[in-house]
Design a protein around this motif. Sequence first.
Motif, PDB file in Angstrom:
ATOM      1  N   ARG A   1       0.912  -1.218   0.119  1.00  0.00           N
ATOM      2  CA  ARG A   1       0.092  -0.204   0.180  1.00  0.00           C
ATOM      3  C   ARG A   1       0.783   1.200   0.028  1.00  0.00           C
ATOM      4  NH1 ARG A   1      -3.498   1.157   5.127  1.00  0.00           N
ATOM      5  NH2 ARG A   1      -4.336   3.160   4.616  1.00  0.00           N
TER       6      ARG A   1
ATOM      7  N   LEU B   1       1.144   4.079  -2.993  1.00  0.00           N
ATOM      8  CA  LEU B   1       0.849   5.522  -2.518  1.00  0.00           C
ATOM      9  C   LEU B   1       2.197   6.453  -2.906  1.00  0.00           C
ATOM     10  CD1 LEU B   1      -1.243   5.051   0.621  1.00  0.00           C
ATOM     11  CD2 LEU B   1      -2.069   5.822  -1.817  1.00  0.00           C
TER      12      LEU B   1
ATOM     13  N   GLN C   1      -4.001   7.195   5.298  1.00  0.00           N
ATOM     14  CA  GLN C   1      -5.075   7.383   5.055  1.00  0.00           C
ATOM     15  C   GLN C   1      -5.227   8.923   4.901  1.00  0.00           C
ATOM     16  OE1 GLN C   1      -6.938   6.678   9.047  1.00  0.00           O
ATOM     17  NE2 GLN C   1      -6.291   4.470   8.651  1.00  0.00           N
TER      18      GLN C   1
ATOM     19  N   GLU D   1      -4.638   8.827   0.833  1.00  0.00           N
ATOM     20  CA  GLU D   1      -5.726   8.335   0.205  1.00  0.00           C
ATOM     21  C   GLU D   1      -6.930   9.138   0.219  1.00  0.00           C
ATOM     22  OE1 GLU D   1      -4.865   3.453   1.194  1.00  0.00           O
ATOM     23  OE2 GLU D   1      -5.941   4.698   2.496  1.00  0.00           O
TER      24      GLU D   1
ATOM     25  N   ALA E   1      -6.869  11.591  -2.570  1.00  0.00           N
ATOM     26  CA  ALA E   1      -6.787  11.024  -4.199  1.00  0.00           C
ATOM     27  C   ALA E   1      -7.510  11.491  -5.239  1.00  0.00           C
ATOM     28  CB  ALA E   1      -7.095   9.618  -4.063  1.00  0.00           C
TER      29      ALA E   1
END
Length: 194
Positions: free
Chosen positions: A85, A89, A157, A160, A163
Amino acid sequence: MIPSLNYAVLTDALHALKEGNIRHCEALGFTFDEMNALSQLSLDELFTLSRASAPLMDISVRHDVFRQLLTLSRQETLRQQRINRAVRLGGSIALLNQYFGLTSNDVCLRRRLLGVTIPHGRTPIPDEDTDAEIWRQWQQRRQENLDSPEALEAMMQVTEALASRPDIPSLTAVHNRITLCEQDMTNRRATHAG
């Protein structure tokens, strides 16, 4: 017992004997006489023994060890998912080394496996609006220790959550901005306290 288990035990014991690892054979439960007989088996005899339907060994489950191994396996699976992850990212080599101890080769290989390409050069600095949003998002998830796995999770987080922006900041950019802002806040507190 499945005959192939007999084969596995016998070949494991034979391999240990060839390397002179008698203790391993003892740990499996073989006596010295049995080890001597085992080391003198022909290939045909080994095949016949390994195909026998009678089990060579009794097997018992060590429940405490099994539970511990399950826990470790789950932790490692979560760690691998977290690493993937972070790579997706846009985590830099330095960031992935800091949080996971990965080398540059490890990171490059993982990027290739995941199909992740990273632009060369310095990490772009987010514009003011994005910078402000990074800080707002961080305040909702803030962790005291920036080096902790929980802080990295919160930073992922935040990344994300951003995004949907036109210029999506990478995890590295988010990490850099949060670290800088936290250092500024610490410095201001120290100045006001003095």
